[in-house]
Design a protein around this motif. Sequence first.
Motif, mmCIF file in Angstrom:
data_model
loop_
_atom_site.group_PDB
_atom_site.id
_atom_site.type_symbol
_atom_site.label_atom_id
_atom_site.label_comp_id
_atom_site.label_asym_id
_atom_site.label_seq_id
_atom_site.Cartn_x
_atom_site.Cartn_y
_atom_site.Cartn_z
ATOM 1 N N UNK A 280 9.549 76.232 23.657
ATOM 2 C CA UNK A 280 8.818 76.692 22.474
ATOM 3 C C UNK A 280 7.340 76.863 22.840
ATOM 4 N N UNK A 281 7.081 77.751 23.784
ATOM 5 C CA UNK A 281 5.726 77.945 24.300
ATOM 6 C C UNK A 281 5.390 79.424 24.413
ATOM 7 N N UNK A 282 4.172 79.706 24.839
ATOM 8 C CA UNK A 282 3.710 81.096 24.926
ATOM 9 C C UNK A 282 4.458 81.887 25.986
ATOM 10 N N UNK A 283 4.904 81.222 27.060
ATOM 11 C CA UNK A 283 5.666 81.923 28.090
ATOM 12 C C UNK A 283 6.962 82.492 27.523
ATOM 13 N N UNK A 284 7.609 81.739 26.628
ATOM 14 C CA UNK A 284 8.852 82.207 26.017
ATOM 15 C C UNK A 284 8.605 83.460 25.187
ATOM 16 N N UNK A 285 7.522 83.471 24.434
ATOM 17 C CA UNK A 285 7.212 84.656 23.615
ATOM 18 C C UNK A 285 6.957 85.870 24.498
ATOM 19 N N UNK A 286 6.206 85.653 25.578
ATOM 20 C CA UNK A 286 5.922 86.759 26.492
ATOM 21 C C UNK A 286 7.215 87.313 27.087
ATOM 22 N N UNK B 50 15.811 78.923 21.681
ATOM 23 C CA UNK B 50 14.537 78.221 21.827
ATOM 24 C C UNK B 50 14.814 76.732 21.693
ATOM 25 N N UNK B 51 14.425 75.949 22.707
ATOM 26 C CA UNK B 51 14.684 74.510 22.731
ATOM 27 C C UNK B 51 13.423 73.777 22.289
ATOM 28 N N UNK B 52 13.418 73.171 21.113
ATOM 29 C CA UNK B 52 12.219 72.485 20.606
ATOM 30 C C UNK B 52 11.758 71.366 21.540
ATOM 31 N N UNK B 53 10.443 71.277 21.730
ATOM 32 C CA UNK B 53 9.870 70.197 22.524
ATOM 33 C C UNK B 53 10.003 70.364 24.025
ATOM 34 N N UNK B 54 10.550 71.484 24.485
ATOM 35 C CA UNK B 54 10.716 71.728 25.912
ATOM 36 C C UNK B 54 9.864 72.916 26.352
ATOM 37 N N UNK B 55 9.416 72.859 27.590
ATOM 38 C CA UNK B 55 8.699 73.998 28.159
ATOM 39 C C UNK B 55 9.696 74.963 28.780
ATOM 40 N N UNK B 56 9.324 76.218 28.844
ATOM 41 C CA UNK B 56 10.137 77.201 29.550
ATOM 42 C C UNK B 56 10.157 76.843 31.032
ATOM 43 N N UNK B 57 11.263 77.123 31.707
ATOM 44 C CA UNK B 57 11.386 76.805 33.124
ATOM 45 C C UNK B 57 10.223 77.355 33.937
ATOM 46 N N UNK B 58 9.887 76.655 35.031
ATOM 47 C CA UNK B 58 8.742 77.024 35.862
ATOM 48 C C UNK B 58 9.140 77.027 37.329
ATOM 49 N N UNK B 59 8.617 77.974 38.100
ATOM 50 C CA UNK B 59 8.844 78.015 39.548
ATOM 51 C C UNK B 59 7.514 78.159 40.281
ATOM 52 N N UNK B 60 7.382 77.453 41.400
ATOM 53 C CA UNK B 60 6.240 77.615 42.306
ATOM 54 C C UNK B 60 6.747 78.373 43.526
ATOM 55 N N UNK B 61 6.160 79.533 43.790
ATOM 56 C CA UNK B 61 6.654 80.406 44.856
ATOM 57 C C UNK B 61 5.552 80.634 45.889
ATOM 58 N N UNK B 62 5.821 80.265 47.129
ATOM 59 C CA UNK B 62 4.906 80.515 48.244
ATOM 60 C C UNK B 62 5.428 81.718 49.028
#
Length: 303
Positions: free
Chosen positions: A66-72, A89-101
């Motif tokens: 339920x964050x701005x990344x999900x809306x985008x 939309x999962x309340x209280x959770x952030x959208x998944x995140x990846x760090x890519x090198x």
Amino acid sequence: MSTLLVVGSANADHVLTFDNLPQAGETLMCQEYRLELGGKGANQAVAAARLRSSKQTVSFISALGDDSNAKKMRDTWTIDGIDLTGCYEIPGQSTGTAMIFVNQLGENSIGVVPGANAYLLPKHIQQQQTLFIQAKYMLIQLETSIDSVHEALLLARQHQCTTILNPAPAATLPEEILSLVDIITPNETEALTLTGVEVVDQSSASKAAEYLHRQGINKVIITLGSKGAYISEQGSGQIIPAPIVSAVDTVAAGDTFNGALMVALDEGNNLIDAVIFANKASSIAVTRHGAQSSIPYREQLNR
């Protein structure tokens, strides 16, 4: 109209570019940073949507925070014409995140924080039964829970929907999962994890494919990066070479391949022609930076 269904993950990708990938214990200054939309499931849904014909529709089942990344993400996918009926939309959770090198050769190392992806549950899959009834093909990966993957494969089989499993990230899988797969698309690393066979040439690819056939999988496609893909069907196998290009970023290349493969198979192409189509699409993707931003449109592929 023909419905193509993708089930899987969605991530916000934080991409850092280096001359060389950092080694253990090494600190490097990155040359460029950018935020991209990614996640294997979302990438594959976008690839299918951009490469589909006018007679195909694409639906996506996923879990977002339920964050701005999900809306985008929702806004961007809507522009690509993806049906988001199955996106939760999962309340209280952030959208998944990846760090890519990423290095200057386009090679990458990726770390993933599941976030909301971990909350895509079997009950969510069951709630979208109508999508499975409508779909001719379902494409799924392993960035969501194995229970949800199993439920989706069961539901697809129940409704005579052809299943495509992209077994990424690499993981060992039980026979109860593999027996529900019609088409499997590992890369060399994933094939090694699944079969115990190190794929280095056509002979070893054939051995890995035979192992997967014995698990009940009809069609095996082992992607080989710049060398193309090894395909095996009905006891016959061959390598389908990829176009020669100058790669700058391989992020989402495999996802582009999988989305394109589903589109081409649904259009009635045989396995060879479908892989040729998918190779072309992924070869365009590696000449561009980013995940979803690198995925081509059908008219670009035709040109």
